[in-house]
Design a protein around this motif. Structure first.
Motif, PDB file in Angstrom:
ATOM      1  N   UNK A  30       0.848  -1.186   0.000  1.00 24.04           N
ATOM      2  CA  UNK A  30       0.000   0.000   0.000  1.00 24.04           C
ATOM      3  C   UNK A  30       0.889   1.244   0.000  1.00 24.04           C
ATOM      4  N   UNK A  31       0.286   2.367  -0.369  1.00 24.25           N
ATOM      5  CA  UNK A  31       0.999   3.645  -0.360  1.00 24.25           C
ATOM      6  C   UNK A  31       0.234   4.621   0.515  1.00 24.25           C
ATOM      7  N   UNK A  32       0.886   5.209   1.456  1.00 23.19           N
ATOM      8  CA  UNK A  32       0.245   6.171   2.347  1.00 23.19           C
ATOM      9  C   UNK A  32       0.301   7.565   1.705  1.00 23.19           C
ATOM     10  N   UNK A  33       1.043   8.466   2.260  1.00 23.39           N
ATOM     11  CA  UNK A  33       1.120   9.817   1.707  1.00 23.39           C
ATOM     12  C   UNK A  33       1.997   9.826   0.453  1.00 23.39           C
ATOM     13  N   UNK A  34       1.545  10.557  -0.545  1.00 22.43           N
ATOM     14  CA  UNK A  34       2.351  10.828  -1.741  1.00 22.43           C
ATOM     15  C   UNK A  34       2.483  12.342  -1.868  1.00 22.43           C
ATOM     16  N   UNK A  35       3.590  12.769  -2.432  1.00 22.65           N
ATOM     17  CA  UNK A  35       3.774  14.205  -2.514  1.00 22.65           C
ATOM     18  C   UNK A  35       4.752  14.630  -3.577  1.00 22.65           C
ATOM     19  N   UNK A  36       4.795  15.924  -3.775  1.00 26.54           N
ATOM     20  CA  UNK A  36       5.730  16.557  -4.697  1.00 26.54           C
ATOM     21  C   UNK A  36       6.573  17.558  -3.927  1.00 26.54           C
ATOM     22  N   UNK A  53      -3.789   8.918   1.312  1.00 28.60           N
ATOM     23  CA  UNK A  53      -4.492   7.885   0.576  1.00 28.60           C
ATOM     24  C   UNK A  53      -5.995   8.213   0.500  1.00 28.60           C
ATOM     25  N   UNK A  54      -6.496   8.871   1.506  1.00 31.26           N
ATOM     26  CA  UNK A  54      -7.903   9.234   1.531  1.00 31.26           C
ATOM     27  C   UNK A  54      -8.227  10.537   0.829  1.00 31.26           C
ATOM     28  N   UNK A  55      -7.194  11.213   0.308  1.00 30.30           N
ATOM     29  CA  UNK A  55      -7.443  12.404  -0.496  1.00 30.30           C
ATOM     30  C   UNK A  55      -7.290  13.735   0.231  1.00 30.30           C
ATOM     31  N   UNK A  56      -6.777  13.719   1.437  1.00 28.48           N
ATOM     32  CA  UNK A  56      -6.546  14.978   2.145  1.00 28.48           C
ATOM     33  C   UNK A  56      -5.273  15.605   1.597  1.00 28.48           C
ATOM     34  N   UNK A  57      -5.380  16.877   1.223  1.00 29.35           N
ATOM     35  CA  UNK A  57      -4.270  17.565   0.564  1.00 29.35           C
ATOM     36  C   UNK A  57      -3.665  18.661   1.436  1.00 29.35           C
TER      37      UNK A  57
END
Length: 123
Positions: A30-36, A53-57
């Motif tokens: 699984x992947x948790x937080x993704x970012x740039x 993962x739930x879409x909180x930005x």
């Protein structure tokens, strides 16, 4: 082994738009937080935006209202839509992800970085 591969960078005039993509591959549970993140010449790497993962930005103040981060969990991919680009946005943009990787001894957490993609905004 988990890899992140960015794409979509390039040269654009001020006021223009670009869309970056980052795809994760490998033994992923699984992947948790993704970012740039980005790093301009002579400057430290800085946060641009993250998404859970739930879409909180979360966005850096400098890009709020201009950039939009999104992700496709089924494709293990994160995107960065960049609008109203400014010369100050010129940098190498790096993808980052918190990955739970499948391993023979049990799953383990990895922080993974991509190799970066160059965005150049001309005035």
């Amino acid at each position: 082994q988990v890899q992140l591969v960015e794409s979509g960078g390039g040269l654009v005039q001020a006021g223009g738009s670009l869309r970056l993509s980052c795809a994760a591959s490998g033994s992923i549970f699984s992947i948790n937080v993704m970012g740039w993140y980005r790093q301009a010449p002579g400057k430290q790497r800085e946060l641009v935006a993250t998404i859970t993962r739930g879409g909180i930005t979360n966005y850096a103040d400098s890009v709020k209202g201009r950039f939009t981060i999104s992700r496709d969990n089924a494709k293990n991919t994160v995107y960065l839509q960049m609008n109203s680009l400014e010369p100050e946005d010129t940098a190498v943009y790096y993808c980052n992800a918190g990955v739970v990787a499948v391993a023979s001894g049990g799953n383990r957490y990895l922080e993974v970085w991509g190799r970066g993609t160059l965005v150049t905004v001309s005035s």
